[in-house]
Every structure is written in structure tokens, then in C-alpha cells.
Motif scaffolding. Structure first.
Motif, PDB file in Angstrom:
ATOM      1  N   CYS A   3      43.536  50.354  21.444  1.00  0.00           N
ATOM      2  CA  CYS A   3      42.919  50.411  22.770  1.00  0.00           C
ATOM      3  C   CYS A   3      42.987  49.086  23.529  1.00  0.00           C
ATOM      4  CB  CYS A   3      41.469  50.889  22.681  1.00  0.00           C
ATOM      5  SG  CYS A   3      40.366  49.754  21.833  1.00  0.00           S
ATOM      6  N   CYS A  58      36.838  48.935  15.192  1.00  0.00           N
ATOM      7  CA  CYS A  58      36.876  48.681  16.628  1.00  0.00           C
ATOM      8  C   CYS A  58      35.707  49.415  17.290  1.00  0.00           C
ATOM      9  CB  CYS A  58      38.199  49.148  17.222  1.00  0.00           C
ATOM     10  SG  CYS A  58      38.301  48.908  19.005  1.00  0.00           S
ATOM     11  N   SER A  59      34.926  48.705  18.075  1.00  0.00           N
ATOM     12  CA  SER A  59      33.781  49.327  18.735  1.00  0.00           C
ATOM     13  C   SER A  59      34.215  50.192  19.913  1.00  0.00           C
ATOM     14  CB  SER A  59      32.796  48.262  19.206  1.00  0.00           C
ATOM     15  OG  SER A  59      33.416  47.366  20.095  1.00  0.00           O
ATOM     16  N   GLY A  60      35.477  50.046  20.336  1.00  0.00           N
ATOM     17  CA  GLY A  60      35.978  50.860  21.441  1.00  0.00           C
ATOM     18  C   GLY A  60      36.529  52.198  20.993  1.00  0.00           C
ATOM     19  N   CYS A  61      37.441  52.200  20.014  1.00  0.00           N
ATOM     20  CA  CYS A  61      38.104  53.447  19.622  1.00  0.00           C
ATOM     21  C   CYS A  61      37.793  53.876  18.193  1.00  0.00           C
ATOM     22  CB  CYS A  61      39.614  53.328  19.812  1.00  0.00           C
ATOM     23  SG  CYS A  61      40.391  52.086  18.776  1.00  0.00           S
ATOM     24  N   ASN A  97      28.962  47.680  16.786  1.00  0.00           N
ATOM     25  CA  ASN A  97      29.086  48.708  15.745  1.00  0.00           C
ATOM     26  C   ASN A  97      27.753  48.945  15.044  1.00  0.00           C
ATOM     27  OD1 ASN A  97      31.800  49.397  16.049  1.00  0.00           O
ATOM     28  ND2 ASN A  97      32.442  47.636  14.843  1.00  0.00           N
ATOM     29  N   LEU A 150      41.190  46.376  23.074  1.00  0.00           N
ATOM     30  CA  LEU A 150      39.904  45.694  23.181  1.00  0.00           C
ATOM     31  C   LEU A 150      39.995  44.323  22.517  1.00  0.00           C
ATOM     32  CD1 LEU A 150      36.845  46.016  23.974  1.00  0.00           C
ATOM     33  CD2 LEU A 150      36.492  46.742  21.623  1.00  0.00           C
ATOM     34  N   ASN A 200      31.724  42.333  18.340  1.00  0.00           N
ATOM     35  CA  ASN A 200      32.232  43.650  17.956  1.00  0.00           C
ATOM     36  C   ASN A 200      31.370  44.246  16.837  1.00  0.00           C
ATOM     37  OD1 ASN A 200      34.338  45.796  17.893  1.00  0.00           O
ATOM     38  ND2 ASN A 200      34.685  44.963  15.849  1.00  0.00           N
ATOM     39  N   CYS A 219      42.162  44.909  19.101  1.00  0.00           N
ATOM     40  CA  CYS A 219      42.534  46.261  18.694  1.00  0.00           C
ATOM     41  C   CYS A 219      43.945  46.587  19.180  1.00  0.00           C
ATOM     42  CB  CYS A 219      41.539  47.273  19.234  1.00  0.00           C
ATOM     43  SG  CYS A 219      41.923  48.966  18.743  1.00  0.00           S
TER      44      CYS A 219
END
Length: 158
Positions: free
Chosen positions: A130, A109-112, A143, A132, A139, A127
Motif C-alpha cells: 500500500c 502494516c497498519s494500512g493493509c 496496530n 504506507l 505503526n 509497506c
């Protein structure tokens, strides 16, 4: 190309007509190669003109080509040659190209940062932690960029 190759296969091997047709097939192959190279040069120039840092996944293309379902498409798009052209053009322009490890780029996950397992059929990244929700490729691109920037900040060579 296919029609020319069919005509070649109908000729008697070694005859004058077979030799003439073989030259026609070779000419068509050369034209396709030149068109592909021209396109790759154009794309690599646009990439180098647009950005100071270009980040690619360090894919093991030789292993990927062993999959008979994807081999033709991978080879047709000449991924390795695009990286090669972009690298030398970036070096001339004083810009840099980073190659990052391709493991888990589309699953993380590029968010968390947690890993969300997916199959190739899953085209959307969702995700559970989070919330997302992105296209899988977007995504992965985020990353890859993060890994490239992190490698540059840490001074890693690869």
C-alpha cells in the motif's frame, strides 16, 4: 549510588563504618524506588484521565529480561508496574485497560494488514503493497490500538 557502593566495598565487612555505609546505600536505593514509583503514578494518572480505553501490549517481561543487553533498561522503566498502576486506577475511574497479544504488532502494516519483516535496526515501516511509510513505533501503536478496539468490540477479555 555508584560512589556510595564503591565506598561500601572498600569498608571491612561487619565493621561499624561498613554498617553505616550500608545504611546510606539502602537509603539511596529507597529514594530511587520512591522517585520511580512517583513517576509511574503520575504517568498512569495522566493516561487514565486522558482516555476511556487504554491498550497495552501483553509483553512477556520475564523472557525479555533474559536478554542481558536490554534487561537493565526494561527493569529500570518498570513496565509491569505501570500496567498494574494504570489497571487499578482505570478500574476506580470506571474506565478499561486492554492487554493485546504482542505478536507482529511492529511488523504488520497498519494500512493493509500484510506482514513486512523487519530487524530491530529497521526504524521505519515501509509497506510494499500500500506504500504506507511510518515510524516503526507509530505503526505498532496503531496496530495495538486496532487490536484493543477489536477485542472490545468482540467482547474478548484479553
Amino acid at each position: 549510588l555508584a560512589a556510595a557502593q564503591r565506598r561500601l566495598s572498600r569498608k571491612i565487612k561487619g565493621s561499624k563504618n561498613w554498617i553505616k555505609q550500608k545504611l546510606k546505600v539502602a537509603r539511596i536505593h529507597r529514594k530511587i524506588r520512591n522517585l520511580r514509583d512517583e513517576f509511574l503514578h503520575q504517568v498512569s494518572k495522566k493516561l487514565v484521565d486522558k482516555a476511556d480505553l487504554i491498550v497495552f501490549e501483553n509483553l512477556n517481561i520475564k523472557s525479555m529480561v533474559k536478554n542481558h543487553n536490554l534487561a537493565k533498561h526494561i527493569l529500570d522503566h518498570s513496565w509491569g508496574r505501570l500496567i498494574q498502576y494504570t489497571t487499578y486506577k482505570a478500574a476506580r475511574a470506571g474506565k478499561s485497560v486492554e492487554l493485546v497479544d504482542s505478536r507482529y504488532t511492529s511488523q504488520r502494516c497498519s494500512g493493509c494488514g500484510i506482514i513486512v519483516p523487519k530487524t530491530l535496526e529497521d526504524r521505519v515501516h515501509e509497506c510494499p503493497r500500500c506504500g504506507l511509510k511510518l515510524d516503526r513505533d507509530h505503526n505498532a501503536a496503531l496496530n495495538i490500538l486496532t487490536l484493543g478496539l477489536r477485542g472490545r468490540a468482540c467482547g474478548d477479555a484479553g
